[in-house]
Design a protein around this motif. Sequence first.
Motif, mmCIF file in Angstrom:
data_model
loop_
_atom_site.group_PDB
_atom_site.id
_atom_site.type_symbol
_atom_site.label_atom_id
_atom_site.label_comp_id
_atom_site.label_asym_id
_atom_site.label_seq_id
_atom_site.Cartn_x
_atom_site.Cartn_y
_atom_site.Cartn_z
ATOM 1 N N ASN A 186 16.814 21.153 0.115
ATOM 2 C CA ASN A 186 17.857 20.541 0.919
ATOM 3 C C ASN A 186 17.587 20.630 2.407
ATOM 4 O OD1 ASN A 186 19.736 19.104 -0.338
ATOM 5 N ND2 ASN A 186 21.082 20.849 -0.846
ATOM 6 N N GLY A 187 17.141 21.841 2.812
ATOM 7 C CA GLY A 187 16.920 22.073 4.236
ATOM 8 C C GLY A 187 15.875 21.128 4.801
ATOM 9 N N LEU A 188 14.731 21.061 4.121
ATOM 10 C CA LEU A 188 13.673 20.201 4.626
ATOM 11 C C LEU A 188 14.045 18.724 4.513
ATOM 12 C CD1 LEU A 188 10.398 21.956 3.487
ATOM 13 C CD2 LEU A 188 11.649 22.108 5.625
ATOM 14 N N ARG A 189 14.793 18.402 3.444
ATOM 15 C CA ARG A 189 15.262 17.014 3.304
ATOM 16 C C ARG A 189 16.149 16.652 4.486
ATOM 17 N NH1 ARG A 189 13.290 13.866 0.055
ATOM 18 N NH2 ARG A 189 13.795 14.955 -1.880
ATOM 19 N N ASN A 190 17.021 17.586 4.881
ATOM 20 C CA ASN A 190 17.863 17.369 6.065
ATOM 21 C C ASN A 190 17.020 17.135 7.300
ATOM 22 O OD1 ASN A 190 20.461 17.358 5.232
ATOM 23 N ND2 ASN A 190 20.649 19.600 5.250
ATOM 24 N N ALA A 191 15.995 17.991 7.444
ATOM 25 C CA ALA A 191 15.120 17.876 8.608
ATOM 26 C C ALA A 191 14.477 16.501 8.633
ATOM 27 C CB ALA A 191 14.050 18.963 8.556
ATOM 28 N N GLU A 192 14.012 16.072 7.464
ATOM 29 C CA GLU A 192 13.372 14.763 7.368
ATOM 30 C C GLU A 192 14.343 13.663 7.788
ATOM 31 O OE1 GLU A 192 11.910 14.102 3.432
ATOM 32 O OE2 GLU A 192 9.857 13.902 4.165
ATOM 33 N N ASN A 193 15.563 13.729 7.223
ATOM 34 C CA ASN A 193 16.557 12.699 7.535
ATOM 35 C C ASN A 193 16.865 12.637 9.025
ATOM 36 O OD1 ASN A 193 16.737 11.905 4.939
ATOM 37 N ND2 ASN A 193 18.569 13.138 4.467
ATOM 38 N N ARG A 194 16.988 13.812 9.606
ATOM 39 C CA ARG A 194 17.311 13.867 11.040
ATOM 40 C C ARG A 194 16.249 13.174 11.876
ATOM 41 N NH1 ARG A 194 21.450 17.076 12.646
ATOM 42 N NH2 ARG A 194 21.989 18.804 11.269
ATOM 43 N N ILE A 195 14.985 13.506 11.574
ATOM 44 C CA ILE A 195 13.894 12.938 12.361
ATOM 45 C C ILE A 195 13.791 11.437 12.123
ATOM 46 C CG2 ILE A 195 11.388 12.932 12.683
ATOM 47 C CD1 ILE A 195 12.702 15.338 13.910
ATOM 48 N N HIS A 196 13.945 11.018 10.877
ATOM 49 C CA HIS A 196 13.874 9.585 10.580
ATOM 50 C C HIS A 196 15.009 8.833 11.236
ATOM 51 C CE1 HIS A 196 11.226 10.348 6.810
ATOM 52 N NE2 HIS A 196 10.556 10.403 7.941
ATOM 53 N N SER A 197 16.166 9.460 11.333
ATOM 54 C CA SER A 197 17.308 8.765 11.916
ATOM 55 C C SER A 197 17.121 8.497 13.403
ATOM 56 C CB SER A 197 18.598 9.555 11.681
ATOM 57 O OG SER A 197 18.617 10.678 12.527
ATOM 58 N N VAL A 198 16.204 9.225 14.045
ATOM 59 C CA VAL A 198 15.912 8.903 15.450
ATOM 60 C C VAL A 198 14.525 8.266 15.558
ATOM 61 C CG1 VAL A 198 17.443 10.601 16.488
ATOM 62 C CG2 VAL A 198 15.113 11.257 15.888
ATOM 63 N N LYS A 199 14.088 7.684 14.438
ATOM 64 C CA LYS A 199 12.839 6.917 14.386
ATOM 65 C C LYS A 199 11.610 7.745 14.733
ATOM 66 C CE LYS A 199 14.627 2.315 14.757
ATOM 67 N NZ LYS A 199 16.061 2.641 14.739
ATOM 68 N N GLY A 200 11.611 8.986 14.302
ATOM 69 C CA GLY A 200 10.427 9.819 14.481
ATOM 70 C C GLY A 200 9.768 10.051 13.136
ATOM 71 N N THR A 201 8.669 10.790 13.165
ATOM 72 C CA THR A 201 8.035 11.114 11.884
ATOM 73 C C THR A 201 7.899 12.615 11.769
ATOM 74 O OG1 THR A 201 5.851 10.942 12.870
ATOM 75 C CG2 THR A 201 6.691 8.990 11.773
ATOM 76 N N ILE A 202 7.926 13.089 10.528
ATOM 77 C CA ILE A 202 7.714 14.508 10.295
ATOM 78 C C ILE A 202 6.838 14.640 9.060
ATOM 79 C CG2 ILE A 202 9.907 14.692 9.016
ATOM 80 C CD1 ILE A 202 10.007 17.623 10.092
ATOM 81 N N ILE A 203 5.797 15.444 9.193
ATOM 82 C CA ILE A 203 4.866 15.630 8.075
ATOM 83 C C ILE A 203 4.810 17.114 7.746
ATOM 84 C CG2 ILE A 203 2.496 15.331 7.286
ATOM 85 C CD1 ILE A 203 2.263 13.231 9.614
ATOM 86 N N PHE A 204 4.992 17.443 6.476
ATOM 87 C CA PHE A 204 4.861 18.841 6.039
ATOM 88 C C PHE A 204 3.524 19.008 5.346
ATOM 89 C CE2 PHE A 204 9.441 17.755 5.508
ATOM 90 C CZ PHE A 204 9.905 18.511 6.566
ATOM 91 N N GLU A 205 2.855 20.114 5.633
ATOM 92 C CA GLU A 205 1.621 20.382 4.896
ATOM 93 C C GLU A 205 1.355 21.884 4.861
ATOM 94 O OE1 GLU A 205 -1.614 19.522 8.386
ATOM 95 O OE2 GLU A 205 -0.601 17.810 7.458
ATOM 96 N N PRO A 206 0.725 22.350 3.794
ATOM 97 C CA PRO A 206 0.381 23.767 3.739
ATOM 98 C C PRO A 206 -0.852 24.026 4.615
ATOM 99 C CG PRO A 206 -0.356 22.659 1.746
ATOM 100 C CD PRO A 206 0.266 21.618 2.611
ATOM 101 N N THR A 207 -0.939 25.212 5.186
ATOM 102 C CA THR A 207 -2.133 25.535 5.958
ATOM 103 C C THR A 207 -3.162 26.170 5.020
ATOM 104 O OG1 THR A 207 -1.271 27.695 6.503
ATOM 105 C CG2 THR A 207 -0.823 25.937 8.061
ATOM 106 N N GLU A 208 -4.302 26.552 5.599
ATOM 107 C CA GLU A 208 -5.396 27.051 4.760
ATOM 108 C C GLU A 208 -4.988 28.289 3.960
ATOM 109 O OE1 GLU A 208 -9.095 27.489 6.966
ATOM 110 O OE2 GLU A 208 -8.542 25.649 8.030
ATOM 111 N N ARG A 209 -4.246 29.172 4.619
ATOM 112 C CA ARG A 209 -3.916 30.438 3.946
ATOM 113 C C ARG A 209 -2.462 30.488 3.526
ATOM 114 N NH1 ARG A 209 -7.210 35.116 5.694
ATOM 115 N NH2 ARG A 209 -9.326 34.420 5.282
ATOM 116 N N ASN A 210 -2.032 29.474 2.733
ATOM 117 C CA ASN A 210 -0.704 29.555 2.167
ATOM 118 C C ASN A 210 0.445 29.381 3.151
ATOM 119 O OD1 ASN A 210 -0.680 29.608 -0.484
ATOM 120 N ND2 ASN A 210 -0.636 31.841 -0.733
ATOM 121 N N GLY A 211 0.108 29.235 4.406
ATOM 122 C CA GLY A 211 1.170 29.083 5.394
ATOM 123 C C GLY A 211 1.820 27.716 5.281
ATOM 124 N N PHE A 212 2.661 27.437 6.249
ATOM 125 C CA PHE A 212 3.386 26.182 6.221
ATOM 126 C C PHE A 212 3.266 25.521 7.589
ATOM 127 C CE2 PHE A 212 7.357 23.929 7.058
ATOM 128 C CZ PHE A 212 7.345 23.010 6.003
#
Lengths: 540, 221
Positions: A508-534
């Motif tokens: 839910n939290g990340l979905r909210n974050a996504e919606n917020r950014i999209h609503s102001v016409k921005g982009t947000i990309i989530f990806e894991p880092t090399e060592r399990n990070g975020f």
Amino acid sequence: MLSSLLSSSSYCFAQQTVDSTAYFYNKILNPDSADDLVVSYVYFKKYKEEKGIDQDTLGLVFTYQMLAMAEYKLGQIYASEQSAIEALKLKEIASDVLQFPDGTESRINNHLGMVYRTTAQPEKAIQIYSKALSKNKSLKDSLILLNNLANAHRDSGNYDEAVDLLTSVVRRNKKLNNPVETARALDNLGYTQALANDPKGLENMLEALELRKELGNPGQLFTSYNHLTEYYASIGDTTTARMYAVLGKNLAKKVSTKYRQEALESYFALSDDPEIVEYIRNNDSITKASLQNDIKFASIKYDFSKEQERTQVAQLERQKESQRKNLFKVIGLFILLLGIALYFVLKYRHRKEKVEEIYRTESRISKKVHDEVANDLYQIMSKIQTSIQSNDTILDDLDSVYHKTRDISKDYGLIEPEEEFGELLNDLLLNYQNDQVNVISKNLLRIDWNGLATEKKIALYRVLQELMTNMRKHSEASLVVVSAEKLGSKYVVEYTDNGTGGPIKIGNGLRNAENRIHSVKGTIIFEPTERNGFKAKIKL
Amino acid sequence: MFSKVLVSDDLDCINSGVANTLTLLGVNDIVKVQYCDDAYLKIKSAALKEHPFELLITDLSYVPDHREQNFNSGEELIAIIKKEHPEVKIIVYSVEDRKQRVANIMNELKADAYVCKGRNGLKELEQAITSVYNGQTYLSTQLQHLLHKSSHSEIDDFDIELVRLLSLGHSQEEISTLFKDRDVSPSSLSSIEKRLNRLKIQFKANNAIHLVSIVKDLGLI
């Protein structure tokens, strides 16, 4: 000539039609009476309408020629001119595509020239003949045209030019061994020379007369007699003139009433009786005046009808124009209405989305209050009820509840991103700094945030808040780096932690974050880092 | 100790708690109000009666109700009092702990103390009153912590470049020379050493190798 015309123009007509066309064609060429002309004229007029519907240009040109001829003979000189011009125009347009009978243009031009000669416009006639000559390829037709051109020159008083032309026509006709045309040219030459007071004139006219006597065409012979009568009358030799007039008169009986009339007029003009002479002169001038009037009237009438036609065309054009305008108006109105409808639909949808967003937020807060505050308070209450606690323990528990409410308030509280937005973000991040987690910001305080719109600032703030909360709750991270960069007019903010982000599960939290950014016409990309990070990359 | 103090908070129970603390400190003349406008008028009239308030303890947030107010927040009240009656000391007692708002109140509006309501709120208020009475300013400990932390958490491109060069195998001396060649400042060996130490703390690294490894894992280089 007739057969070629008919075969080319009537190929699609029934045999009967061909027959009647041929019949009326002859009636126009050699009419017995004015009635014949009228009947033929009506026939061809009807015929023209049919041709117009069929789009049969060959037939149409032929019909216009016929009409021009009939109109001329009926004294409708102006109408005749117009028909001939129409025929020429049509022929010109279609000549690339269609094969017209040989000499069509020459014939039409010849007719036009005749019209201009009759209406005393020799200059126009000369022009027409010259034009026709320049286009004509057949020698035979050229000689006829040249003959007519010379006559037009004679009409305009230019005898020298006429004599020159006719001399060459005579010579060439002789070479072609065409006695009929030689005689015609010779007669015309002699008549012109006589008018120019050249003694050779009589000689040539007599030679032409001899030739014609041999050929025996009464119509042409009559012309020779007529010219000679005129000549002798002009030099005052009434006796000889009268002799030729009688010859002509006798001949005319065999030819036609029109010729007879002409012959009688010439004969009576030579009469000794002054009253008869006066009658003839009077009659002549009346006829002339009548013709003149006819011409004038026809010209006015024609101009008038032409004007009327132009008015009609203009009216039609105006009507079309207003129709077009109306069409545009209707289209414009339609687009306007569509726009308005679209506006309301979008507005409604926007409002709906807003209401839904508000509802979602409210239920989120309500859930939080229930889960975090109410539950804790209930626990404290039950603790107090079941056992005797020291004031301090209760106070500690209450303090933790108090802080939770503070956090909720902060999460949804007012933020004022107008000034020092970097500072504001930094403060936000520092709130999450503790013994377990080090929060590092990169360039947050150095970037000029003024280029970012307020709503984008708020979205970014909330999203970072969400990410940080997420981090504290789930990730067990010990390091968080938030870096900012300005690329042109875009802002790129990168969040990285070294927690146990694992495979990304968009809750839910990340979905909210996504919606917020999209609503102001921005982009947000989530990806894991090399060592399990975020890692989250936000572009605004 | 102060002899005349005005306490302004829209919640009466908080007013009472504050008044209690003041009584324990030996203040006799305590006036409690629940609106900013009332506070302003009290201070004005006391000054006119030549028996002015010496201290104002105020909240920041006042819930709007049926009474229409000229001053709707603690900030507005502080601004007007500091302007018209600069002799009155002001202590802010609020739940607000966002750094920017606090900094604004302390630095721009020149309040004398800022105390956060909380578990130790009243205790801190006591200390604040004493400090202000002695002519000092006072900040809640959690705020000190907050204001203090910020300067240490920010890194920049210089730091990243430093770690990048380390990861390429350069020694600190070589990096210093490289920076000098590139006209990058600071480039002295000692400042590079200082930076590295700070980075080690920030990234929780035990040594330079550890630092490079962490920074690389985070994808910063």
